[in-house]
Design an enzyme around this catalytic site. Structure first.
Site, PDB file in Angstrom:
ATOM      1  N   ALA A  69      39.197   6.278  17.698  1.00 39.29           N
ATOM      2  CA  ALA A  69      38.277   7.186  17.873  1.00 39.29           C
ATOM      3  C   ALA A  69      38.276   7.847  19.242  1.00 39.29           C
ATOM      4  O   ALA A  69      38.898   7.258  20.113  1.00 39.29           O
ATOM      5  CB  ALA A  69      36.857   6.774  17.392  1.00 39.29           C
ATOM      6  N   GLY A 114      40.188   3.374  15.156  1.00 42.23           N
ATOM      7  CA  GLY A 114      40.211   4.298  14.163  1.00 42.23           C
ATOM      8  C   GLY A 114      41.800   4.401  13.710  1.00 42.23           C
ATOM      9  O   GLY A 114      42.050   4.930  12.486  1.00 42.23           O
ATOM     10  N   GLU A 117      42.424   1.657  11.279  1.00 41.04           N
ATOM     11  CA  GLU A 117      41.794   2.088  10.138  1.00 41.04           C
ATOM     12  C   GLU A 117      42.141   3.312   9.131  1.00 41.04           C
ATOM     13  O   GLU A 117      42.294   3.100   7.936  1.00 41.04           O
ATOM     14  CB  GLU A 117      40.174   2.192  10.371  1.00 41.04           C
ATOM     15  CG  GLU A 117      39.527   1.235  11.065  1.00 41.04           C
ATOM     16  CD  GLU A 117      38.249   1.275  11.874  1.00 41.04           C
ATOM     17  OE1 GLU A 117      38.128   2.034  12.900  1.00 41.04           O
ATOM     18  OE2 GLU A 117      37.257   0.829  11.312  1.00 41.04           O
ATOM     19  N   GLU A 137      37.319  -2.475  19.383  1.00 38.58           N
ATOM     20  CA  GLU A 137      35.913  -1.845  19.370  1.00 38.58           C
ATOM     21  C   GLU A 137      35.111  -2.692  20.349  1.00 38.58           C
ATOM     22  O   GLU A 137      34.066  -2.327  21.019  1.00 38.58           O
ATOM     23  CB  GLU A 137      35.272  -1.882  17.993  1.00 38.58           C
ATOM     24  CG  GLU A 137      36.016  -0.396  17.352  1.00 38.58           C
ATOM     25  CD  GLU A 137      37.064  -0.543  16.504  1.00 38.58           C
ATOM     26  OE1 GLU A 137      37.887  -1.645  16.661  1.00 38.58           O
ATOM     27  OE2 GLU A 137      37.854   0.189  15.765  1.00 38.58           O
TER      28      GLU A 137
HETATM   29  N1  CO8 Z   1      40.217   8.107  23.202  1.00 36.84           N
HETATM   30  C1  CO8 Z   1      40.227   9.014  24.208  1.00 36.84           C
HETATM   31  N2  CO8 Z   1      41.355   8.997  24.958  1.00 36.84           N
HETATM   32  C2  CO8 Z   1      42.166   8.187  24.667  1.00 36.84           C
HETATM   33  C3  CO8 Z   1      42.072   7.076  23.820  1.00 36.84           C
HETATM   34  C4  CO8 Z   1      40.966   7.451  22.789  1.00 36.84           C
HETATM   35  N3  CO8 Z   1      40.717   6.478  21.958  1.00 36.84           N
HETATM   36  N4  CO8 Z   1      43.167   6.258  24.132  1.00 36.84           N
HETATM   37  C5  CO8 Z   1      43.962   6.691  24.853  1.00 36.84           C
HETATM   38  N5  CO8 Z   1      43.413   7.942  25.216  1.00 36.84           N
HETATM   39  C6  CO8 Z   1      43.906   8.615  26.474  1.00 36.84           C
HETATM   40  C7  CO8 Z   1      43.560   8.051  27.803  1.00 36.84           C
HETATM   41  O1  CO8 Z   1      42.420   8.067  28.244  1.00 36.84           O
HETATM   42  C8  CO8 Z   1      44.768   8.747  28.684  1.00 36.84           C
HETATM   43  O2  CO8 Z   1      44.252  10.019  29.123  1.00 36.84           O
HETATM   44  P1  CO8 Z   1      44.350  10.597  30.756  1.00 36.84           P
HETATM   45  O3  CO8 Z   1      45.732  10.684  30.827  1.00 36.84           O
HETATM   46  O4  CO8 Z   1      43.678  11.730  30.644  1.00 36.84           O
HETATM   47  O5  CO8 Z   1      43.976   9.329  31.577  1.00 36.84           O
HETATM   48  C9  CO8 Z   1      45.832   8.952  27.691  1.00 36.84           C
HETATM   49  O6  CO8 Z   1      45.262   8.920  26.252  1.00 36.84           O
HETATM   50  C10 CO8 Z   1      46.981   7.940  27.717  1.00 36.84           C
HETATM   51  O7  CO8 Z   1      46.513   6.911  27.877  1.00 36.84           O
HETATM   52  P2  CO8 Z   1      46.870   5.669  28.972  1.00 36.84           P
HETATM   53  O8  CO8 Z   1      47.014   6.282  30.088  1.00 36.84           O
HETATM   54  O9  CO8 Z   1      45.725   4.601  28.662  1.00 36.84           O
HETATM   55  O10 CO8 Z   1      48.183   4.972  28.304  1.00 36.84           O
HETATM   56  P3  CO8 Z   1      48.812   3.528  28.135  1.00 36.84           P
HETATM   57  O11 CO8 Z   1      49.885   3.430  27.775  1.00 36.84           O
HETATM   58  O12 CO8 Z   1      48.330   3.117  29.600  1.00 36.84           O
HETATM   59  O13 CO8 Z   1      47.708   2.711  27.469  1.00 36.84           O
HETATM   60  C11 CO8 Z   1      46.702   2.287  25.352  1.00 36.84           C
HETATM   61  C12 CO8 Z   1      47.596   2.728  25.608  1.00 36.84           C
HETATM   62  C13 CO8 Z   1      46.673   0.676  25.535  1.00 36.84           C
HETATM   63  C14 CO8 Z   1      46.518   2.680  23.890  1.00 36.84           C
HETATM   64  C15 CO8 Z   1      45.363   2.640  26.084  1.00 36.84           C
HETATM   65  O14 CO8 Z   1      45.014   4.076  26.084  1.00 36.84           O
HETATM   66  C16 CO8 Z   1      43.970   2.377  25.389  1.00 36.84           C
HETATM   67  O15 CO8 Z   1      43.701   1.148  25.229  1.00 36.84           O
HETATM   68  N6  CO8 Z   1      43.363   3.089  24.711  1.00 36.84           N
HETATM   69  C17 CO8 Z   1      42.107   2.917  24.046  1.00 36.84           C
HETATM   70  C18 CO8 Z   1      42.223   2.415  22.746  1.00 36.84           C
HETATM   71  C19 CO8 Z   1      40.967   1.898  22.135  1.00 36.84           C
HETATM   72  O16 CO8 Z   1      40.071   1.196  22.483  1.00 36.84           O
HETATM   73  N7  CO8 Z   1      40.729   2.492  20.909  1.00 36.84           N
HETATM   74  C20 CO8 Z   1      39.522   2.214  20.004  1.00 36.84           C
HETATM   75  C21 CO8 Z   1      38.599   3.267  20.075  1.00 36.84           C
HETATM   76  S1  CO8 Z   1      36.929   2.819  19.223  1.00 36.84           S
HETATM   77  C22 CO8 Z   1      37.442   3.284  17.637  1.00 36.84           C
HETATM   78  O17 CO8 Z   1      38.473   3.546  17.248  1.00 36.84           O
HETATM   79  C23 CO8 Z   1      36.525   3.247  16.603  1.00 36.84           C
HETATM   80  C24 CO8 Z   1      35.111   3.075  17.156  1.00 36.84           C
HETATM   81  C25 CO8 Z   1      34.090   3.538  16.085  1.00 36.84           C
HETATM   82  C26 CO8 Z   1      32.696   4.017  16.792  1.00 36.84           C
HETATM   83  C27 CO8 Z   1      32.658   5.448  16.382  1.00 36.84           C
HETATM   84  C28 CO8 Z   1      31.081   5.357  16.085  1.00 36.84           C
HETATM   85  C29 CO8 Z   1      30.360   5.590  17.307  1.00 36.84           C
END
Ligand code: CO8
Length: 263
Positions: A69, A114, A117, A137
């Site tokens: 998400a 997500g 999922e 999450e």
């Molecule tokens: N949402 C928004 N932006 C994201 C997300 C995300 N889930 N994941 C990555 N990005 C963005 C980063 O912020 C970054 O943006 P910027 O260049 O502007 O800084 C860009 O994508 C590239 O990412 P990274 O620089 O972090 O890339 P890395 O190779 O260093 O790392 C990772 C890759 C490990 C995948 C890292 O990006 C990460 O940990 N991302 C988040 C993953 C995460 O936690 N996902 C779960 C989200 S929660 C969910 O999906 C369900 C929750 C349901 C709740 C909804 C109801 C409230």
């Protein structure tokens, strides 16, 4: 049906009778903001209605399949918006799961939260060696709520699901395979072809047989065994009433390939 969609965050190609859906918002690793979910919803509705499309493959561009998400979007959310967001995504993933056509997730990279999922709502998961799965999450103070607390334990068992959901750890493709989370792991450059090959095999079968076995497996999982077996019998009866059953059995006895009606 699928020709005139106005898409920004998802690429859609139709190859023969297979729709290839590429999540394409690489600057956020294809994270699911509302706009992307809206597009996915429209595409799934279109595939459902389009009689020419027999199956769909979902993949991602860049190093993400879908990194979850959209954290930027949901950061200000309180209870009600969080619930609505979960509900909207759940409805779309339910549509994918109950689509009367096979759906394969070709997981190219990060399938987190997500994104994992989304893959779970597909019928099969084929992973590139570069794929990474996880339900992170708990790191963000929330729970998987696009179906993850339900579909993950149903697929891999509650012990393994709790490992992933409680620790938030990421697992690479081979570990995901050993957990039963993915069906097959292939080199990155073979991913899409492998998904297409598997889809070609599936759609060469009687479409109604695929549709009804999908319903029987999915709906049956929510029923007790005796009701699930009733359902199985009723769906079997429908297949026995079909022209494709006549053709399939006739072709076998005539030692030739069947020509199914692709509807
Ligand atoms: N949402 C928004 N932006 C994201 C997300 C995300 N889930 N994941 C990555 N990005 C963005 C980063 O912020 C970054 O943006 P910027 O260049 O502007 O800084 C860009 O994508 C590239 O990412 P990274 O620089 O972090 O890339 P890395 O190779 O260093 O790392 C990772 C890759 C490990 C995948 C890292 O990006 C990460 O940990 N991302 C988040 C993953 C995460 O936690 N996902 C779960 C989200 S929660 C969910 O999906 C369900 C929750 C349901 C709740 C909804 C109801 C409230």
């Amino acid at each position: 049906v699928l020709k005139n969609l106005n898409l920004k965050n998802i690429k859609l190609q139709v190859e023969g009778s297979v729709a290839i859906i590429t999540m394409n918002r690489p600057k956020a690793l294809n994270a699911l903001n509302n706009e992307t979910l809206d597009e996915l919803n429209t595409i799934i509705d279109g595939i459902s209605e389009d009689k020419e499309i027999l199956g769909a493959i979902i993949t991602g561009s860049g190093k993400g399949f879908v990194a979850g998400a959209d954290i930027v979007q949901m950061k200000p959310y309180k209870a009600e918006e969080g619930r609505n967001y979960a509900e909207y995504a759940q409805n779309i993933f339910n549509k994918i799961e109950s689509l009367g056509k096979p759906v394969i997730a070709a997981v190219n990279g990060y399938a987190l939260g997500g994104g994992c999922e989304l893959a779970l709502s597909c019928d099969l998961r084929i992973a590139s060696e570069k794929a990474v799965f996880g339900q992170p999450e708990a790191n963000l103070g929330v729970i998987p709520c696009f179906g993850g607390t339900q579909r993950l334990p149903r697929l891999i068992g509650s012990g393994r699901a709790k490992d992933l959901i409680f620790t938030g750890r990421m697992v690479k493709a081979n570990e995901a395979f050993s957990m039963g989370l993915v069906n097959k792991v292939v080199p990155a450059d073979e991913l899409l072809n492998e998904a297409k090959n598997i889809m070609t095999t599936i759609i060469s079968k009687a479409p109604m047989a695929i549709k009804y076995s999908k319903i029987s497996i999915n709906k049956g999982a929510d029923l007790d065994l005796s009701n699930a077996l009733e359902l199985e019998k009723d769906l079997a009866a429908l297949t026995f009433a079909s022209e494709d059953k006549d053709e399939g059995m006739k072709a076998f006895l005539e030692k030739r390939d069947p020509k199914f009606i692709n509807k």
